[in-house]
Design an enzyme around this catalytic site. Structure first.
Site, mmCIF file in Angstrom:
data_model
loop_
_atom_site.group_PDB
_atom_site.id
_atom_site.type_symbol
_atom_site.label_atom_id
_atom_site.label_comp_id
_atom_site.label_asym_id
_atom_site.label_seq_id
_atom_site.Cartn_x
_atom_site.Cartn_y
_atom_site.Cartn_z
ATOM 1 N N ARG A 98 16.195 114.437 -4.252
ATOM 2 C CA ARG A 98 16.472 115.344 -5.673
ATOM 3 C C ARG A 98 14.681 115.423 -5.230
ATOM 4 O O ARG A 98 14.446 115.480 -4.689
ATOM 5 C CB ARG A 98 15.612 114.936 -7.211
ATOM 6 C CG ARG A 98 17.169 114.142 -7.732
ATOM 7 C CD ARG A 98 17.165 115.051 -8.206
ATOM 8 N NE ARG A 98 19.107 114.644 -8.736
ATOM 9 C CZ ARG A 98 20.066 114.225 -7.973
ATOM 10 N NH1 ARG A 98 20.927 114.759 -6.796
ATOM 11 N NH2 ARG A 98 21.401 114.050 -9.456
ATOM 12 N N GLU A 119 14.988 123.918 -8.582
ATOM 13 C CA GLU A 119 15.932 124.291 -8.492
ATOM 14 C C GLU A 119 17.054 125.198 -9.538
ATOM 15 O O GLU A 119 17.717 125.351 -9.044
ATOM 16 C CB GLU A 119 16.942 123.255 -7.009
ATOM 17 C CG GLU A 119 17.987 122.184 -7.780
ATOM 18 C CD GLU A 119 18.631 121.527 -7.061
ATOM 19 O OE1 GLU A 119 17.717 120.767 -6.302
ATOM 20 O OE2 GLU A 119 19.137 120.987 -7.911
ATOM 21 N N HIS A 166 22.303 122.708 -3.004
ATOM 22 C CA HIS A 166 23.056 120.849 -3.592
ATOM 23 C C HIS A 166 24.512 120.750 -3.421
ATOM 24 O O HIS A 166 24.829 121.074 -4.226
ATOM 25 C CB HIS A 166 22.190 121.099 -5.185
ATOM 26 C CG HIS A 166 22.331 119.360 -5.705
ATOM 27 N ND1 HIS A 166 21.492 119.182 -6.753
ATOM 28 C CD2 HIS A 166 23.345 118.609 -5.591
ATOM 29 C CE1 HIS A 166 21.087 117.994 -6.818
ATOM 30 N NE2 HIS A 166 22.238 117.292 -5.604
HETATM 31 P P1 NAI Z 1 21.528 103.681 -5.417
HETATM 32 O O1 NAI Z 1 21.665 103.677 -6.583
HETATM 33 O O2 NAI Z 1 22.677 103.173 -4.678
HETATM 34 O O3 NAI Z 1 20.398 103.936 -4.460
HETATM 35 C C1 NAI Z 1 18.996 103.623 -4.608
HETATM 36 C C2 NAI Z 1 17.828 103.817 -4.072
HETATM 37 O O4 NAI Z 1 16.869 104.021 -4.202
HETATM 38 C C3 NAI Z 1 18.356 101.684 -4.599
HETATM 39 O O5 NAI Z 1 17.831 100.973 -3.161
HETATM 40 C C4 NAI Z 1 16.974 101.461 -4.877
HETATM 41 O O6 NAI Z 1 16.447 100.463 -4.607
HETATM 42 C C5 NAI Z 1 15.801 102.709 -4.352
HETATM 43 N N1 NAI Z 1 14.628 103.311 -5.054
HETATM 44 C C6 NAI Z 1 14.142 102.412 -6.166
HETATM 45 N N2 NAI Z 1 12.847 103.212 -5.962
HETATM 46 C C7 NAI Z 1 12.829 103.398 -5.035
HETATM 47 C C8 NAI Z 1 11.139 103.699 -4.039
HETATM 48 N N3 NAI Z 1 10.313 103.785 -4.826
HETATM 49 N N4 NAI Z 1 11.462 103.479 -3.036
HETATM 50 C C9 NAI Z 1 12.330 103.350 -1.997
HETATM 51 N N5 NAI Z 1 13.706 103.441 -2.381
HETATM 52 C C10 NAI Z 1 13.938 103.157 -3.824
HETATM 53 O O7 NAI Z 1 21.853 105.641 -5.354
HETATM 54 P P2 NAI Z 1 22.821 105.490 -4.299
HETATM 55 O O8 NAI Z 1 24.389 106.213 -4.439
HETATM 56 O O9 NAI Z 1 22.729 105.796 -3.500
HETATM 57 O O10 NAI Z 1 22.016 107.787 -4.765
HETATM 58 C C11 NAI Z 1 20.638 107.720 -4.369
HETATM 59 C C12 NAI Z 1 19.836 109.268 -4.191
HETATM 60 O O11 NAI Z 1 20.769 110.108 -3.825
HETATM 61 C C13 NAI Z 1 20.473 109.494 -6.623
HETATM 62 O O12 NAI Z 1 19.387 108.790 -6.848
HETATM 63 C C14 NAI Z 1 20.356 110.654 -6.397
HETATM 64 O O13 NAI Z 1 19.246 111.792 -6.841
HETATM 65 C C15 NAI Z 1 20.549 111.820 -5.252
HETATM 66 N N6 NAI Z 1 22.137 112.345 -4.775
HETATM 67 C C16 NAI Z 1 22.247 113.484 -4.622
HETATM 68 C C17 NAI Z 1 23.318 114.184 -4.181
HETATM 69 C C18 NAI Z 1 23.405 115.766 -3.169
HETATM 70 O O14 NAI Z 1 24.405 116.097 -4.071
HETATM 71 N N7 NAI Z 1 22.789 115.822 -3.170
HETATM 72 C C19 NAI Z 1 24.789 113.326 -4.655
HETATM 73 C C20 NAI Z 1 24.532 112.491 -5.545
HETATM 74 C C21 NAI Z 1 23.402 111.198 -5.307
#
Ligand code: NAI
Length: 332
Positions: free
Chosen positions: A235, A264, A296
């Site tokens: 993000r 964005e 994005h």
């Molecule tokens: P997820 O929930 O599977 O993994 C997120 C991880 O981040 C978790 O393991 C969590 O413990 C960790 N985390 C939380 N706070 C943290 C911190 N302070 N430092 C390090 N790690 C931390 O989520 P997923 O599916 O892997 O997605 C991650 C992010 O990707 C989403 O939150 C979203 O913002 C972004 N995203 C972007 C897309 C795009 O098209 N650019 C599409 C889908 C998601």
């Protein structure tokens, strides 16, 4: 029971048409965004379907409640655009699509890195112009380099596996450690500072929340190795854009790949080619030759669009049929 689909894009219509018909979801597709101004379009429906850009703030939810909407099906994983406390307190049911293709986002992240490192956009333009010189196109061999992944959930893990496959050493940072994955990838879990100090490539994959806003700021950006790559497909506000611009001005980063940008919302996903844009920070970022920005689009594959349409329509069907909604999809 009818569902009003807001913010439907041409690119998702054939998937939505297919799944609404297959699952028997009676639907009205609108291309406008849900907001105070478009609430009047919600008529005779107790279910709505929303994209990440729709407004689900308190005021809009209050009006939706008055209209009789009971269920909100999000066509996104994230729900930072929803006033969750208000939705809970007012008995809305809300479901999302928690995962639609983590590999799609991980592969796009690799694409950004390869384009920055081997300068494909410039090389392509040169050859098109019959300029076959190699000057300025030098990259680094990624094999053997250190890659730091911040946020090791579904997407972070997929990216870690790709980079391990390319022969890189993996550093991981996440408050929840996955020992099994760490062992399998021979990767070290470290704190953010250690990760930034040791990584040749840093990639952000954690969610945006109060704790992660400006994770990369004017202090932490100074921990980066000289000439490191920074990639953000998480993000925009994980990075303080001003701090990044200052760092880029000092020419201390080799390349920056961004699929997301702090401001964005009104810019990305829209065509501004005729009127241009006036966002000074984005314009400044775009002016650096070693910054590559995509709008994005990391999620944007056929498989992901199909999964988003299918899972969000299944959520609606289950609600309409008074069946339980998959626990992982259920928000409140
Ligand atoms: P997820 O929930 O599977 O993994 C997120 C991880 O981040 C978790 O393991 C969590 O413990 C960790 N985390 C939380 N706070 C943290 C911190 N302070 N430092 C390090 N790690 C931390 O989520 P997923 O599916 O892997 O997605 C991650 C992010 O990707 C989403 O939150 C979203 O913002 C972004 N995203 C972007 C897309 C795009 O098209 N650019 C599409 C889908 C998601």
């Amino acid at each position: 029971m009818k569902t009003i689909f807001f913010s439907t894009h041409d690119f998702e219509r054939r998937y939505l048409d297919y799944w609404t018909e297959k699952l028997g979801v009676e639907s009205v597709f609108l291309d406008c965004r849900l907001s105070e101004e478009t609430l009047g379009l919600v008529k005779d429906a107790d279910t709505i379907s929303c994209w990440a850009s729709d407004d689900l703030s308190r005021g809009v939810l209050q009006s939706l409640k008055g209209i009789g909407v009971k269920f909100i099906s999000l066509r996104s994983a994230g729900f930072s655009h929803l006033d969750l406390d208000f939705a809970k307190d007012n008995n809305f049911s809300v479901a999302r699509v928690p995962s639609y293709s983590p590999e799609a986002i991980a592969e796009h992240t690799l694409g950004l890195l390869m384009c920055l490192n081997r300068k494909f956009p410039r090389a392509y333009q040169r050859v098109k112009d019959f300029n076959f010189s190699l000057d300025g196109l030098e990259g680094v061999t990624l094999h053997g380099k250190n890659v730091g992944i911040v946020g090791v959930g579904k997407i972070g893990e997929a990216f870690a596996r790709i980079m391990k496959g390319m022969g890189c050493n993996i550093y991981l940072s996440d408050p929840n450690t996955n020992e099994k994955l760490g062992k399998e990838l021979e990767a070290q879990y470290v704190d953010l500072k250690t990760l930034l100090e040791n990584s040749d490539v840093v990639s952000l994959h954690c969610p945006l929340n109060e704790k992660t806003k400006y994770l990369i700021n004017k202090e932490t950006i100074e921990f980066f190795k000289k000439d490191a790559f920074l990639l953000n497909t998480g993000r925009g506000a994980l990075i303080d854009t001003e701090a990044l611009i200052e760092k880029l001005k000092k020419k201390e980063l080799r390349g920056v790949g961004l699929d997301v940008y702090e401001y964005e919302e009104s810019i990305f996903s829209h065509d501004h080619s005729l009127e241009g844009i006036s966002d000074e920070k984005l314009l400044r970022l775009m002016s650096f030759p070693n910054v590559l920005i995509t709008s994005h689009q990391a999620f944007f594959t056929s498989e992901a669009l199909d999964n988003i349409a299918r899972i969000s329509c299944e959520n609606i069907k289950n609600f309409n049929d008074s069946l339980p909604i998959n626990e992982q999809n259920f928000i409140c």
